[in-house]
Design an enzyme around this catalytic site. Sequence first.
Site, PDB file in Angstrom:
ATOM      1  N   SER A  53       0.820  -1.214   0.000  1.00 43.32           N
ATOM      2  CA  SER A  53       0.000   0.000   0.000  1.00 43.32           C
ATOM      3  C   SER A  53       0.852   1.260   0.000  1.00 43.32           C
ATOM      4  O   SER A  53       2.028   1.240   0.368  1.00 43.32           O
ATOM      5  CB  SER A  53      -0.904   0.016   1.225  1.00 43.32           C
ATOM      6  OG  SER A  53      -1.551  -1.223   1.376  1.00 43.32           O
TER       7      SER A  53
HETATM    8  N1  SAH Z   1      -0.715  -5.007   4.064  1.00 46.32           N
HETATM    9  C1  SAH Z   1       0.027  -5.329   2.853  1.00 46.32           C
HETATM   10  C2  SAH Z   1      -0.746  -4.939   1.605  1.00 46.32           C
HETATM   11  C3  SAH Z   1      -1.129  -6.182   0.925  1.00 46.32           C
HETATM   12  S1  SAH Z   1      -2.238  -6.085  -0.455  1.00 46.32           S
HETATM   13  C4  SAH Z   1       1.410  -4.706   2.889  1.00 46.32           C
HETATM   14  O1  SAH Z   1       1.730  -3.959   3.841  1.00 46.32           O
HETATM   15  O2  SAH Z   1       2.220  -4.984   2.001  1.00 46.32           O
HETATM   16  C5  SAH Z   1      -3.525  -7.128   0.154  1.00 46.32           C
HETATM   17  C6  SAH Z   1      -3.166  -8.586   0.423  1.00 46.32           C
HETATM   18  O3  SAH Z   1      -4.366  -9.217   0.839  1.00 46.32           O
HETATM   19  C7  SAH Z   1      -2.663  -9.363  -0.785  1.00 46.32           C
HETATM   20  O4  SAH Z   1      -1.396  -9.875  -0.515  1.00 46.32           O
HETATM   21  C8  SAH Z   1      -3.703 -10.465  -0.957  1.00 46.32           C
HETATM   22  O5  SAH Z   1      -3.147 -11.711  -1.363  1.00 46.32           O
HETATM   23  C9  SAH Z   1      -4.283 -10.559   0.432  1.00 46.32           C
HETATM   24  N2  SAH Z   1      -5.617 -11.174   0.514  1.00 46.32           N
HETATM   25  C10 SAH Z   1      -6.676 -11.017  -0.304  1.00 46.32           C
HETATM   26  N3  SAH Z   1      -7.706 -11.782   0.112  1.00 46.32           N
HETATM   27  C11 SAH Z   1      -7.290 -12.429   1.233  1.00 46.32           C
HETATM   28  C12 SAH Z   1      -7.888 -13.370   2.120  1.00 46.32           C
HETATM   29  N4  SAH Z   1      -9.133 -13.826   1.963  1.00 46.32           N
HETATM   30  N5  SAH Z   1      -7.157 -13.824   3.161  1.00 46.32           N
HETATM   31  C13 SAH Z   1      -5.880 -13.412   3.362  1.00 46.32           C
HETATM   32  N6  SAH Z   1      -5.250 -12.535   2.549  1.00 46.32           N
HETATM   33  C14 SAH Z   1      -5.946 -12.054   1.494  1.00 46.32           C
END
Ligand code: SAH
Length: 203
Positions: A53
């Site tokens: 993000s």
């Molecule tokens: N907080 C992260 C941003 C990640 S983007 C950072 O600091 O880098 C969002 C993430 O949510 C992705 O990696 C995606 O794979 C994950 N995601 C989406 N649906 C999900 C689910 N049902 N359970 C766990 N993770 C999930």
Amino acid sequence: MQFLFSLRSHGVTDKKVLAAMEKVDRGKFVQGLFASRAYEDRPLPIPCGQTISQPSVVGLMTQALEVRPRSKVLEIGTGSGYQAAILSLLARRVYSVERHRELAQSARRVLDDLGMVNVTVMTADGSLGLPDQAPFDRILLTAAPEDPPANLLAQLSPGGIMVLPVGQSDSVQSLIKAQKTADGVTYTELCEVRFVPLVEGLA
Ligand code: SAH
């Protein structure tokens, strides 16, 4: 870190949040082609087609979560592990779940390198929450469901706060703060955001 200058202008003013963001080197969480852009206030691609993000959005979400030193926090969507690292400095205990095993493993390695022992990273479907560890004082989603999931609200302690993007993945979403009170749940809309969708099941 260049982006630190833009946090305040985006409304991130909480001193503890700013101090935590100063301490965590975002460069450790971005590998390969985009590593040189880790200090810009932009979302960037990470493996598995996901994104780390934008720092100012990380700041706003962390600030809205009102994390306390005794808080037990659940993050859904570990991704690179960057947000989890910031939560690690503010909370007592952090559980972070990710549906892509590859991302969970590389986030675990970086967090280990940083000695962040109060974070547990799990490969799991976060849309189910983490019933075994519930209740949580704070829940943060970094992937967007189309509606606030009732099962996650159920895993929030009384007085707990959940911050999440809500909306369709191909359009602008709203960042929502949900607070659990004795009479129910109150919702506040914070700003417009764009996140990857919350996808059910493991990848
Ligand atoms: N907080 C992260 C941003 C990640 S983007 C950072 O600091 O880098 C969002 C993430 O949510 C992705 O990696 C995606 O794979 C994950 N995601 C989406 N649906 C999900 C689910 N049902 N359970 C766990 N993770 C999930």
